[in-house]
Scaffold this motif. Sequence first.
Motif, PDB file in Angstrom:
ATOM      1  N   SER A 171       0.844  -1.198   0.000  1.00  0.00           N
ATOM      2  CA  SER A 171       0.000   0.000   0.000  1.00  0.00           C
ATOM      3  C   SER A 171       0.872   1.239   0.000  1.00  0.00           C
ATOM      4  O   SER A 171       2.014   1.227   0.505  1.00  0.00           O
ATOM      5  N   SER A 173       0.284   3.726   1.704  1.00  0.00           N
ATOM      6  CA  SER A 173       0.194   4.353   3.026  1.00  0.00           C
ATOM      7  C   SER A 173       1.437   4.127   3.880  1.00  0.00           C
ATOM      8  O   SER A 173       1.695   4.882   4.821  1.00  0.00           O
ATOM      9  N   VAL A 205       4.298   4.157  -4.200  1.00  0.00           N
ATOM     10  CA  VAL A 205       4.646   3.068  -3.280  1.00  0.00           C
ATOM     11  C   VAL A 205       6.155   3.078  -3.079  1.00  0.00           C
ATOM     12  O   VAL A 205       6.917   3.020  -4.059  1.00  0.00           O
ATOM     13  N   LYS A 240       0.260  -6.772 -10.768  1.00  0.00           N
ATOM     14  CA  LYS A 240      -1.171  -6.746 -10.427  1.00  0.00           C
ATOM     15  C   LYS A 240      -1.935  -7.458 -11.539  1.00  0.00           C
ATOM     16  O   LYS A 240      -1.803  -7.096 -12.718  1.00  0.00           O
ATOM     17  N   SER A 260       2.024   5.297  -8.681  1.00  0.00           N
ATOM     18  CA  SER A 260       0.777   5.070  -7.940  1.00  0.00           C
ATOM     19  C   SER A 260       0.020   3.835  -8.419  1.00  0.00           C
ATOM     20  O   SER A 260      -0.784   3.262  -7.673  1.00  0.00           O
ATOM     21  N   ASP A 263      -0.058   0.689  -6.166  1.00  0.00           N
ATOM     22  CA  ASP A 263      -0.862   0.589  -4.937  1.00  0.00           C
ATOM     23  C   ASP A 263      -1.806  -0.611  -5.051  1.00  0.00           C
ATOM     24  O   ASP A 263      -2.588  -0.718  -5.999  1.00  0.00           O
ATOM     25  N   GLY A 264      -1.697  -1.525  -4.080  1.00  0.00           N
ATOM     26  CA  GLY A 264      -2.518  -2.736  -4.091  1.00  0.00           C
ATOM     27  C   GLY A 264      -1.921  -3.882  -4.882  1.00  0.00           C
ATOM     28  O   GLY A 264      -2.546  -4.949  -4.989  1.00  0.00           O
TER      29      GLY A 264
END
Length: 426
Positions: A171, A173, A205, A240, A260, A263-264
Amino acid sequence: MRSRPWIAFAFLLPALLLLSALVIYPILYSVFRSTFDASGTSFIGFGNYVEVFTDDDILTAFKNNIIWVIVVPSVCTALGLIFAVLTERVRWGTAFKLIIFMPMAISMLAAGIIFRLVYEQDPQQGVANAVWVGVHDSFTESSAWPGARPRPNSDLAKSGKGDYTTKSAVSASGPANLALVGVPPKEAAGAAPAKTAKPGKAGEVTGTVWLDFAPGGAGKPDVVDKKEKALAGIKVEAVKGGKVVGKAETAKDGTFSLPSKADGAKLRLPASNFAAPYNGIDWLGSTLVTPSIIGSYVWMWAGFAMVLIAAGLAGVPRELLEAARVDGANEWQVFRKITVPVLAPVLGVVVVTLMINVLKIFDLVYIIAPSASQSEANVLALQLYLSSFGAGSNQGIGSAIAVILLLLVLPVMVVNIRRLRREARR
């Protein structure tokens, strides 16, 4: 002298006695000994010859001798001819001939030791592999940290042919910490200290790849400690849905930043980061050991061929060459239709001499070939020695091989003697 032939015989007697003691008696005794068993007490007739032509090691020696007889005289003669012709056209031809001929001054023992070192597998020791690895690494990117791997039961797990992928998605974050081990501390001694990555801007990330080992064992697992080293140059991919959505490479402090889109996604460390360094070619392995030894022999004897051919070339009538050029022949036609035919007797001498020499080749094979691949490089002269004096020595088989070698050399010698007689009649 015709009326008293005993005078001529008296002069020849010392030479005949010496020839009989050193040549004729050993030949006759070898033929006699080849018909007895290993102990020399039981007559077995042609039993040793049957074993010679059915034993796998000896058949390999026959095959290798055929390769030597075909390849070595051809290559040495061709190189000698090329060198002899080219050196006539340069100012420093004499110096070049000296350099090419110089290996002939080295004994087979010394040449074998030299090339055993040249063909060493380790590029730090073997010249051949040092050059080969240098060329290879110039065109192929080497791995960043060979041998590195994640800790057991960590978030990184094997996902393919040497790849490591995180089990959980990352993530934006918080930073993704990818801890690795398996790098010797001395190899990472010059690396910069690892730093914890700062959170990325605009949904990027970030993370750190580092050597999760602190001297003295004071560090905590999966935590970037002060004394731990960064692993720079590690390629990181964000995957991904089976597709790569971002790529990055770690900086000197081990940190990286992905767009970005990552992310995930899961992070993957490709196998190219950890592949063992290219170690060159196994020159003395079972596949290349015979060509490698042949190369060392050519290095020694190409100079011999060059000197003989150059001497013959000096006797070629220059007016014959000039007449061909005046008639419109180019240099290749002059070389092919005049130079080579005129040099045919000299080329014959070189080829025959080298054929006799390679049939007796022993030193280079015995010294250069390691024990692991000696059976693949085996030749008749070496097999004669091993059969007669090696483990489980059997001088009956050794004598049979010696007789076969003599029979193989005799036709070449007869051809050479007939050629010399024809030239003498001219």
